[in-house]
Design a protein around this motif. Structure first.
Motif, PDB file in Angstrom:
ATOM      1  N   THR A 109      53.667  53.705 -33.590  1.00 35.99           N
ATOM      2  CA  THR A 109      54.786  52.818 -33.264  1.00 35.99           C
ATOM      3  C   THR A 109      54.432  51.354 -33.516  1.00 35.99           C
ATOM      4  OG1 THR A 109      55.557  54.376 -31.581  1.00 35.99           O
ATOM      5  CG2 THR A 109      56.391  52.118 -31.457  1.00 35.99           C
ATOM      6  N   GLY A 110      53.244  50.953 -33.070  1.00 36.52           N
ATOM      7  CA  GLY A 110      52.820  49.565 -33.268  1.00 36.52           C
ATOM      8  C   GLY A 110      52.689  49.205 -34.738  1.00 36.52           C
ATOM      9  N   ILE A 155      56.206  48.803 -36.309  1.00 37.19           N
ATOM     10  CA  ILE A 155      56.902  47.574 -35.907  1.00 37.19           C
ATOM     11  C   ILE A 155      56.305  46.351 -36.611  1.00 37.19           C
ATOM     12  CG2 ILE A 155      57.357  46.008 -33.972  1.00 37.19           C
ATOM     13  CD1 ILE A 155      57.544  48.492 -32.180  1.00 37.19           C
ATOM     14  N   GLY A 156      54.983  46.285 -36.692  1.00 39.67           N
ATOM     15  CA  GLY A 156      54.338  45.109 -37.279  1.00 39.67           C
ATOM     16  C   GLY A 156      54.257  45.121 -38.789  1.00 39.67           C
TER      17      GLY A 156
END
Length: 234
Positions: free
Chosen positions: A164-165, A168-169
């Protein structure tokens, strides 16, 4: 866990960057399509084939190969060797070579071996404009990640928090990178190719050395220890 998490986590980012470069950088559509298809087929086959391959030997081979290729490309930048160019297409014989190479890189992606540096240096040495290599690299990577990622999600363990991280980034970062790359003059881009390839080669060789060291340590730790029994004991 690491290659699987990277592939799934960066799928969205690679799709975004592929879209940006494909619509903004000129390259032969047939070459682009052929490399993407070959990479995708390699990625699908690699989910099954890659875990059976000798990772350390592959890392060493690619690391040494990248060092040699990076050196040759640096010499061509210094006009000590012929090479490089501004082409956006390849003749048939070289196209077939690149397609086969793309299939192999699709397989190796499942081992965590990136395809960007090898693709960039091979296309550059064949006389293509380094910038024209970016749609091929990014387009192939996007389809590799989608092809491998859909299989990985079903068959391998994942750290969903990291995935997920990274998702997103990743997308905003590649948009910024695309702008920076397209604004570089060709001379700077050619030397950037050398730096990226040499850096990738060093990381590959370091990983191979660590793999060998870890395997040696593991074999020592599991070796049976024979101790003499005190006198009088069975």
């Amino acid at each position: 866990m690491i290659p699987s998490t990277m592939i799934v986590g960066y799928t969205i980012a690679t799709v975004v960057e592929a879209f940006v470069y494909i619509i903004s950088v000129e390259v032969d559509p047939f070459l682009l399509f052929s490399c993407i298809v070959a990479s995708s087929l390699g990625a699908i086959a690699g989910v099954v084939v890659a875990p059976r391959l000798p990772v350390q030997a592959i890392q060493t081979t690619i690391g040494v190969g990248l060092l040699i290729a990076g050196t040759l490309y640096a010499l061509s930048n210094l006009e000590l060797l012929p090479g490089g160019g501004a082409a956006t297409a390849l003749p048939t014989s070289q196209l077939i070579l690149v397609v086969g190479f793309s299939f192999l890189l699709g397989i190796l992606t499942n081992l965590g071996i990136g395809s960007f540096a090898p693709t960039l240096i091979v296309l550059s040495l064949l006389g293509m404009d380094p910038l024209a290599a970016f749609p091929i690299m990014m387009g192939s990577a996007a389809f590799i990640f989608v092809a491998s990622g859909t299989t990985i999600v079903r068959k391998r363990p994942l750290d969903l928090g990291l995935v997920t991280g990274m998702a997103i980034g990743g997308a905003p970062a590649v948009l910024l990178a695309a702008y920076l790359i397209k604004s570089l003059p060709l001379y700077a881009l050619r030397w950037g190719v050398v730096l990226v390839v040499i850096y990738a080669a060093i990381l590959m060789l370091r990983s191979a050395i660590r793999s060998r060291r870890d395997r040696s340590d593991a074999s020592i730790s599991v070796s049976p220890v024979v101790q003499a029994s005190p006198a009088g004991e069975p």
